[in-house]
Scaffold this active site. Structure first.
Site, PDB file in Angstrom:
ATOM      1  N   LYS A   1       0.424  -0.970  -0.203  1.00  0.00           N
ATOM      2  CA  LYS A   1      -0.049  -0.196   0.007  1.00  0.00           C
ATOM      3  C   LYS A   1       0.983   0.506  -0.037  1.00  0.00           C
ATOM      4  O   LYS A   1       1.649   1.252   1.135  1.00  0.00           O
ATOM      5  CB  LYS A   1      -0.557   0.186   1.219  1.00  0.00           C
ATOM      6  CG  LYS A   1      -1.558   1.610   1.674  1.00  0.00           C
ATOM      7  CD  LYS A   1      -2.708   0.887   2.744  1.00  0.00           C
ATOM      8  CE  LYS A   1      -3.347   2.500   3.133  1.00  0.00           C
ATOM      9  NZ  LYS A   1      -4.463   1.971   4.133  1.00  0.00           N
TER      10      LYS A   1
ATOM     11  N   GLU B   1      -3.265   6.898   1.628  1.00  0.00           N
ATOM     12  CA  GLU B   1      -3.688   7.893   3.241  1.00  0.00           C
ATOM     13  C   GLU B   1      -2.522   7.705   4.572  1.00  0.00           C
ATOM     14  O   GLU B   1      -2.075   6.969   5.472  1.00  0.00           O
ATOM     15  CB  GLU B   1      -4.554   6.557   3.698  1.00  0.00           C
ATOM     16  CG  GLU B   1      -5.853   5.706   2.913  1.00  0.00           C
ATOM     17  CD  GLU B   1      -7.340   5.209   3.907  1.00  0.00           C
ATOM     18  OE1 GLU B   1      -6.694   4.135   4.047  1.00  0.00           O
ATOM     19  OE2 GLU B   1      -7.902   5.673   3.579  1.00  0.00           O
TER      20      GLU B   1
ATOM     21  N   ARG C   1     -13.836  11.889  -5.336  1.00  0.00           N
ATOM     22  CA  ARG C   1     -12.369  10.205  -5.256  1.00  0.00           C
ATOM     23  C   ARG C   1     -12.912   8.578  -6.636  1.00  0.00           C
ATOM     24  O   ARG C   1     -11.773   8.270  -6.004  1.00  0.00           O
ATOM     25  CB  ARG C   1     -13.170  10.318  -4.049  1.00  0.00           C
ATOM     26  CG  ARG C   1     -12.107   9.080  -3.007  1.00  0.00           C
ATOM     27  CD  ARG C   1     -12.057   8.777  -1.599  1.00  0.00           C
ATOM     28  NE  ARG C   1     -11.964   7.659  -1.296  1.00  0.00           N
ATOM     29  CZ  ARG C   1     -12.148   6.857  -0.144  1.00  0.00           C
ATOM     30  NH1 ARG C   1     -12.516   7.554   1.213  1.00  0.00           N
ATOM     31  NH2 ARG C   1     -11.909   5.575   0.637  1.00  0.00           N
TER      32      ARG C   1
ATOM     33  N   ASP D   1     -15.253   2.037  -1.582  1.00  0.00           N
ATOM     34  CA  ASP D   1     -13.975   1.583  -0.086  1.00  0.00           C
ATOM     35  C   ASP D   1     -14.861   0.677   0.128  1.00  0.00           C
ATOM     36  O   ASP D   1     -15.399   1.080   1.075  1.00  0.00           O
ATOM     37  CB  ASP D   1     -13.728   2.477   0.858  1.00  0.00           C
ATOM     38  CG  ASP D   1     -12.656   1.793   1.533  1.00  0.00           C
ATOM     39  OD1 ASP D   1     -12.226   0.806   1.525  1.00  0.00           O
ATOM     40  OD2 ASP D   1     -12.285   2.997   3.117  1.00  0.00           O
TER      41      ASP D   1
ATOM     42  N   GLU E   1      -9.933  -7.350  -5.052  1.00  0.00           N
ATOM     43  CA  GLU E   1      -9.869  -7.369  -3.528  1.00  0.00           C
ATOM     44  C   GLU E   1     -11.172  -7.155  -2.959  1.00  0.00           C
ATOM     45  O   GLU E   1     -11.558  -5.926  -3.330  1.00  0.00           O
ATOM     46  CB  GLU E   1      -8.396  -6.356  -2.913  1.00  0.00           C
ATOM     47  CG  GLU E   1      -8.613  -5.880  -1.553  1.00  0.00           C
ATOM     48  CD  GLU E   1      -7.620  -4.885  -1.351  1.00  0.00           C
ATOM     49  OE1 GLU E   1      -6.246  -5.129  -1.689  1.00  0.00           O
ATOM     50  OE2 GLU E   1      -8.145  -4.716  -0.130  1.00  0.00           O
TER      51      GLU E   1
ATOM     52  N   GLU F   1     -16.067  -5.012   7.725  1.00  0.00           N
ATOM     53  CA  GLU F   1     -16.038  -3.373   8.332  1.00  0.00           C
ATOM     54  C   GLU F   1     -16.659  -2.218   7.832  1.00  0.00           C
ATOM     55  O   GLU F   1     -18.074  -1.621   8.973  1.00  0.00           O
ATOM     56  CB  GLU F   1     -15.142  -2.836   7.380  1.00  0.00           C
ATOM     57  CG  GLU F   1     -14.753  -1.377   7.423  1.00  0.00           C
ATOM     58  CD  GLU F   1     -13.101  -0.774   6.871  1.00  0.00           C
ATOM     59  OE1 GLU F   1     -12.589  -1.008   6.215  1.00  0.00           O
ATOM     60  OE2 GLU F   1     -13.287   0.444   7.132  1.00  0.00           O
TER      61      GLU F   1
ATOM     62  N   HIS G   1     -20.976   5.527   1.898  1.00  0.00           N
ATOM     63  CA  HIS G   1     -20.295   5.820   2.463  1.00  0.00           C
ATOM     64  C   HIS G   1     -20.851   7.176   4.160  1.00  0.00           C
ATOM     65  O   HIS G   1     -20.518   8.602   4.536  1.00  0.00           O
ATOM     66  CB  HIS G   1     -19.125   6.817   2.405  1.00  0.00           C
ATOM     67  CG  HIS G   1     -18.128   6.863   2.865  1.00  0.00           C
ATOM     68  ND1 HIS G   1     -17.122   6.395   4.301  1.00  0.00           N
ATOM     69  CD2 HIS G   1     -16.732   6.214   2.564  1.00  0.00           C
ATOM     70  CE1 HIS G   1     -16.189   6.405   4.219  1.00  0.00           C
ATOM     71  NE2 HIS G   1     -15.788   6.471   3.044  1.00  0.00           N
TER      72      HIS G   1
HETATM   73  C1  BDP Z   1     -10.443   0.997   4.847  1.00  0.00           C
HETATM   74  C2  BDP Z   1      -9.723   1.222   5.431  1.00  0.00           C
HETATM   75  C3  BDP Z   1      -8.315   1.024   6.493  1.00  0.00           C
HETATM   76  C4  BDP Z   1      -7.383   0.426   5.579  1.00  0.00           C
HETATM   77  C5  BDP Z   1      -7.920   1.033   3.858  1.00  0.00           C
HETATM   78  C6  BDP Z   1      -6.561   0.432   3.151  1.00  0.00           C
HETATM   79  O1  BDP Z   1     -10.871   1.365   6.806  1.00  0.00           O
HETATM   80  O2  BDP Z   1      -8.682   0.708   7.914  1.00  0.00           O
HETATM   81  O3  BDP Z   1      -6.612   0.745   6.350  1.00  0.00           O
HETATM   82  O4  BDP Z   1      -9.672   0.705   3.400  1.00  0.00           O
HETATM   83  O5  BDP Z   1      -7.788  -0.618   2.381  1.00  0.00           O
HETATM   84  O6  BDP Z   1     -11.252   1.217   4.278  1.00  0.00           O
HETATM   85  O7  BDP Z   1      -5.522   0.275   2.981  1.00  0.00           O
END
Ligand code: BDP
Length: 665
Positions: free
Chosen positions: A258, A262, A306, A335, A357, A363, A480
């Site tokens: 990754k 973020e 986004r 997401d 993925e 979550e 979301h």
């Molecule tokens: C989001 C999650 C976060 C993950 C991120 C990811 O909230 O905790 O780090 O995706 O996939 O859904 O990198």
């Protein structure tokens, strides 16, 4: 502590009342007298064949003897065949692992009532790589995990053989052992030695080990001044690191990354591209046959939407990735929302290997409280990819990843029903054409009971459960609108100082007095819909289940059935709430078929789900009503909550991480 309940008569009687769920779907009673199993292979001492033999000796209850036959020319890869003739069942494969898969297939048929009529069967995996991604941190915490702590790190004592056995029984053949938000220390000597020990325990079951890596490791760990992927010393550092890993784990699978997402470091910190970064790692792994899975979950604001950003960032790089790189793309463009259209990247990168993925962990789908069977959702994405994806001779990467829902809770998944998602992920990774209901039935029979009066209503519940959750959480393309941080409950009004706009619900729902929804049309909106192939644009544009994903429409907009949008929204929330209530009633009636411990534990969850569905519905409808200024339609039940109360109540993330629904407010 996880207990293995051996099937002695005494314990079995006790198990009717107390069953901690640790045996998952692998509950076949062990034979008093072992079945006769012969191994016909060049290397009869092979560890995987020993596992297969032991499983059959303990589990096969047919009269015939079983022969495990490994020879070239049998179904290639890890496929298998089963042939049954008088006095003999032959399980054949070109590899020991294929023979193990065939053994589990035979035992599954036995457990689900299909072995008696079996004459011949054969199967081979549609995907070569069927991998779980564990978001486990070295300190033992699991990111977005709702089943206790890590089974790999920070504790020890987990029954890793049972984990690997469960994976192998459904065909999962790889695992990333640590979080995508990776700590550099994971590549330090001490952690690598631990990883090697884990790999050793998973190996007999054919589960290969991968690691997530932090792109800045050469700096953080190696003391270099830079992690620039074009720097010679950085490249040399990664090559040495790869050599070190393969010396410890000869069948190591590779890296998951990754980067520039973020706050994680990546090649763009040095003005380089994702391809530069991925290819550097690919170069280090290539001599050993390793793979880089490079994630496309990025959203640097190159585009104002986004949902369009990953495509904008990756499409220009199509064709520039090394052959042993796979770009790993979340199923949807935002997401893991309860419903998303497919990520356009999965459909458009024609000269790059990509893999989907999905999240097995819930979550955004009720954590370990709500029962949501995910097979129908995954198949929805899969079907679109099959219909609209690029045609390539190699079928893309032939790989799929699932973010695991596994921890050290006695029942592995926090909720007994959530075990079905681990099961279904493996089954669909092997064969995406399997039917969701058939998977549900098969899992129910093995996990709980084979009575039709149990299996039929519960399978019905399971196949409806995803749509139900979408209806009471965020129907008609809403997305979301979760509470910040924990993503369990609703908070469409959520506003936080200092947060990025695209982390907040209002960015996505855009409700105002004129209407609601995100305009992603080409004519007036963000144009994100233009990232799809034409035929799919038309299909998505006409799909009312995604209406507010793609369009901002008036509260009085006419739906195809003549209702206004506002009416349809209210009715859909109402349907979701009613469904959740029916699920609880269904499970209540299942008491005669389920042991006391699991029935009670799950009953609390179904009741909680039904209650929280109301909370979702009231929060969203009362909040959106402040914009629509329209009354609830006739027959729509009066809210149970007041908006002001719901808005005052800030959910505590930690409370929701506690696996016990009784502890919830
Ligand atoms: C989001 C999650 C976060 C993950 C991120 C990811 O909230 O905790 O780090 O995706 O996939 O859904 O990198």
């Amino acid at each position: 502590m996880r207990r293995w309940l051996w099937a002695t008569p005494l314990l079995l009687a006790a198990a009717a009342h107390a069953d901690n769920g640790s045996r998952l779907w692998l509950r076949g009673e062990r034979n008093g007298r072992p079945a006769r199993v012969a191994v016909e292979a060049a290397d009869t001492g092979n560890a995987t064949l020993r596992v297969a033999r032991a499983e059959l000796r303990d589990g096969w209850r047919g009269r015939e003897r079983v022969a495990l036959r490994v020879r070239a020319g049998a179904p290639d890869g890890d496929g298998y065949y089963i042939k049954r003739s008088r006095g003999r069942v032959e399980i054949g494969s070109a590899s020991p692992l294929g023979a193990l898969y065939g053994s589990y297939a035979l035992l599954r048929l036995q457990a689900t009532g299909g072995a008696d009529t079996l004459r011949a069967a054969a199967s081979r995996p549609a995907r070569a790589l069927r991998i779980l991604n564990h978001w486990d941190n070295p300190d033992g915490r699991v990111e977005r995990g709702y089943a206790g702590r890590s089974i790999f790190w920070g504790g020890g004592g987990a029954d890793l053989e049972q984990y690997a056995r469960a994976c192998a029984s459904v065909g999962i053949n790889a695992a990333v052992l640590n979080n995508v938000n990776a700590k550099p220390e994971m590549l330090g000597r001490a952690r690598l030695l631990e990883a090697a020990a884990i790999a050793g325990r998973l190996r007999p079951y054919g589960v290969r080990v991968f690691l997530s890596v932090n792109f800045a490791s050469p700096k953080a760990l190696g003391g270099l001044a830079t992690a620039d992927p074009l720097d010679g010393s950085v490249r040399a550092w990664w090559r040495r690191k790869a050599d070190e890993i393969y010396a410890l784990i000869p069948d190591f699978g590779g890296f998951l990354v990754k980067a520039n997402s973020e706050g994680e470091p990546g090649p763009m910190d040095y003005g380089r591209t994702h391809a530069d970064g991925a290819n550097m790692l690919a170069e280090a792994l290539a001599p050993h046959g390793g793979t880089v899975m490079w994630r496309a979950f990025v959203y640097a604001p190159a585009s104002p939407d986004r949902a369009a950003q990953a495509y904008d960032e990756f499409m220009p790089l199509d064709g520039r990735f090394a052959p042993n790189v796979i770009v790993q793309v979340k199923n949807g463009p935002v997401d893991f929302q309860p419903r998303e259209p497919v990520s356009p990247l999965l459909l458009s990168m024609e000269r790059t290997r990509t893999m989907m993925e999905v999240q097995v962990t819930q979550e955004y789908l009720g954590e370990n409280i709500h029962s949501v069977f995910l097979a129908p959702m995954w198949k929805e994405a899969e079907d679109v990819c099959r219909a609209y994806g690029p045609r390539r001779a190699d079928g893309g990467a032939r790989a799929v990843a699932g973010v695991a829902n596994i921890g050290d809770d006695a029942n592995w998944c926090g909720s007994d029903m959530a075990q079905a998602n681990w099961y279904a992920f493996g089954r669909l990774a092997w064969d995406p054409s399997l039917d969701s209901r058939a998977i549900a039935e098969e899992w129910l029979r093995q996990t709980f009971a084979a009575d039709t009066a149990f299996v039929r209503p519960m399978a019905e519940l399971m196949v409806r459960s995803h749509e139900a959750a979408v209806k009471y959480m965020m129907p008609l393309g809403l997305h979301h609108i979760f509470a910040g941080d924990h993503h369990y409950g609703p908070e469409p009004w959520c506003a936080r100082e200092g947060w990025r706009a695209d982390w907040l619900p209002r960015y996505y729902h855009r409700a105002d007095t004129a209407g609601v929804g995100f305009d992603r049309t080409v004519e007036t909106g963000s144009r994100a819909i233009g990232q799809y192939p034409d035929a799919l644009q038309a299909r998505y544009g006409a799909d009312e289940r995604l209406l507010l994903w793609f369009r901002h429409v008036a509260w009085t907009h006419r739906m195809r059935d003549g209702r206004t949008l506002w009416e349809a929204l209210c009715r859909t929330y109402d349907e979701g709430v009613a469904e959740a209530g029916r699920f609880a009633a269904t499970w209540r009636a299942m008491r005669p078929y389920v042991d006391e411990e699991r029935w009670t534990r799950q009953m609390r969850r179904f009741d909680r789900q039904a209650k929280d569905a109301w909370w979702w519905r009231d929060a969203c409808l009362l909040y959106f009503q402040t914009f629509s200024r329209l009354p609830l339609p006739d027959g729509s039940p009066a809210p149970r909550h007041r908006l002001a109360d719901l808005m005052r109540f800030r959910l505590d993330m930690d409370i929701y991480s506690a696996a016990d629904p009784d502890a919830l407010p």
